[in-house]
Scaffold this motif. Structure first.
Motif, PDB file in Angstrom:
ATOM      1  N   THR A 157       8.241 -21.536  40.536  1.00 17.53           N
ATOM      2  CA  THR A 157       7.492 -22.400  39.735  1.00 17.53           C
ATOM      3  C   THR A 157       6.621 -21.594  38.830  1.00 17.53           C
ATOM      4  N   TYR A 158       6.498 -22.006  37.390  1.00 10.60           N
ATOM      5  CA  TYR A 158       5.809 -21.220  36.702  1.00 10.60           C
ATOM      6  C   TYR A 158       4.924 -22.280  35.507  1.00 10.60           C
ATOM      7  N   SER A 159       3.885 -21.660  34.983  1.00  9.78           N
ATOM      8  CA  SER A 159       3.036 -22.690  34.193  1.00  9.78           C
ATOM      9  C   SER A 159       4.133 -23.156  33.105  1.00  9.78           C
ATOM     10  N   GLY A 160       4.218 -24.199  32.576  1.00 11.11           N
ATOM     11  CA  GLY A 160       4.945 -24.524  31.452  1.00 11.11           C
ATOM     12  C   GLY A 160       4.423 -25.359  30.445  1.00 11.11           C
ATOM     13  N   SER A 161       5.253 -25.564  29.568  1.00 10.23           N
ATOM     14  CA  SER A 161       4.939 -26.512  28.294  1.00 10.23           C
ATOM     15  C   SER A 161       6.017 -27.009  27.684  1.00 10.23           C
ATOM     16  N   GLY A 162       5.688 -28.159  26.804  1.00  7.92           N
ATOM     17  CA  GLY A 162       6.935 -28.612  26.164  1.00  7.92           C
ATOM     18  C   GLY A 162       6.295 -29.072  24.875  1.00  7.92           C
ATOM     19  N   THR A 163       7.074 -28.863  23.809  1.00  5.25           N
ATOM     20  CA  THR A 163       6.753 -29.595  22.561  1.00  5.25           C
ATOM     21  C   THR A 163       8.114 -30.144  21.888  1.00  5.25           C
ATOM     22  N   VAL A 164       7.618 -31.494  21.457  1.00  5.92           N
ATOM     23  CA  VAL A 164       8.609 -32.380  21.093  1.00  5.92           C
ATOM     24  C   VAL A 164       8.425 -32.430  19.438  1.00  5.92           C
ATOM     25  N   LYS A 168       9.009 -24.003  27.539  1.00  6.35           N
ATOM     26  CA  LYS A 168       8.356 -22.737  27.852  1.00  6.35           C
ATOM     27  C   LYS A 168       7.985 -22.516  29.184  1.00  6.35           C
ATOM     28  N   GLY A 169       8.399 -21.419  29.587  1.00  2.98           N
ATOM     29  CA  GLY A 169       7.627 -21.150  31.024  1.00  2.98           C
ATOM     30  C   GLY A 169       7.141 -19.851  31.101  1.00  2.98           C
ATOM     31  N   CYS A 170       5.932 -19.595  31.613  1.00  5.35           N
ATOM     32  CA  CYS A 170       5.212 -18.444  31.652  1.00  5.35           C
ATOM     33  C   CYS A 170       4.696 -17.880  33.099  1.00  5.35           C
ATOM     34  N   VAL A 171       4.774 -16.576  33.157  1.00  5.16           N
ATOM     35  CA  VAL A 171       4.166 -16.000  34.226  1.00  5.16           C
ATOM     36  C   VAL A 171       2.760 -15.063  33.703  1.00  5.16           C
ATOM     37  N   LEU A 172       1.658 -15.552  34.228  1.00  6.64           N
ATOM     38  CA  LEU A 172       0.404 -15.072  33.895  1.00  6.64           C
ATOM     39  C   LEU A 172       0.247 -15.067  32.335  1.00  6.64           C
ATOM     40  N   ALA A 173       0.700 -16.189  31.856  1.00  9.70           N
ATOM     41  CA  ALA A 173       0.492 -16.596  30.332  1.00  9.70           C
ATOM     42  C   ALA A 173       1.026 -15.398  29.359  1.00  9.70           C
ATOM     43  N   VAL A 174       1.434 -14.574  29.784  1.00 10.79           N
ATOM     44  CA  VAL A 174       2.136 -13.286  28.907  1.00 10.79           C
ATOM     45  C   VAL A 174       3.467 -13.241  28.923  1.00 10.79           C
ATOM     46  N   LEU A 175       4.311 -13.314  30.030  1.00 13.56           N
ATOM     47  CA  LEU A 175       5.687 -13.105  30.156  1.00 13.56           C
ATOM     48  C   LEU A 175       6.149 -14.395  30.164  1.00 13.56           C
ATOM     49  N   CYS A 176       6.867 -14.878  28.915  1.00  9.21           N
ATOM     50  CA  CYS A 176       7.202 -16.269  28.642  1.00  9.21           C
ATOM     51  C   CYS A 176       8.706 -16.241  28.190  1.00  9.21           C
TER      52      CYS A 176
END
Length: 112
Positions: A81-88, A96-104
C-alpha cells in the motif's frame, strides 16, 4: 406552499443540482484493462476491482471532492500500500501512488 419548501422542491427537480455524485464515483477502466468501481464508503471513496485477476479486491481508499482526491492505493499484485492520489479531468482519472512522496508511478484510467 411556503417559499423555503418551494425552493427545496425546485432544487430537487433540477438535474445535477441536488444529490450529485462526486466526479470520481463510477466505473473506470484501469491501465491493465480491468474494471474498477469507485463508490462512497463512509466518508471516503473505496476503489474495488470488478473484473480481472483480482476481481473483488479493494485496492484503495481516497478522500476529497471535485477534481482532487488523496489517500492510499494498494498494488493488487504485491499487496503493498502506497500514499496515493487521484485527479479527475472529464472522463479521465489520473491515479498516482508514491513511496516517501519521491518515487511515484502514475496511470490514467478511463470512465466507462
Amino acid at each position: 406552499m411556503k417559499l423555503r419548501t418551494w425552493i427545496a422542491a425546485a432544487l430537487l427537480t433540477v438535474p445535477g443540482v441536488a444529490l450529485a455524485a462526486e466526479p470520481i464515483e463510477g466505473n473506470w477502466k484501469t491501465a491493465s484493462g480491468a474494471t474498477a468501481v469507485i463508490a462512497k464508503c463512509g466518508g471516503s471513496f473505496c476503489i474495488t476491482l470488478k473484473t480481472g485477476k483480482h476481481a473483488g479486491k479493494r485496492i484503495g481508499k481516497l478522500e476529497g471532492a471535485g477534481a482532487d482526491y488523496s489517500g492510499s492505493i494498494t498494488d493488487p499484485e504485491t499487496d503493498k500500500t502506497y500514499s496515493g492520489s487521484g485527479t479527475v479531468n472529464g472522463n479521465s482519472l489520473r491515479m498516482k501512488g508514491c513511496v516517501l512522496a519521491v518515487l511515484c508511478k502514475s496511470q490514467t484510467w478511463t470512465r466507462l
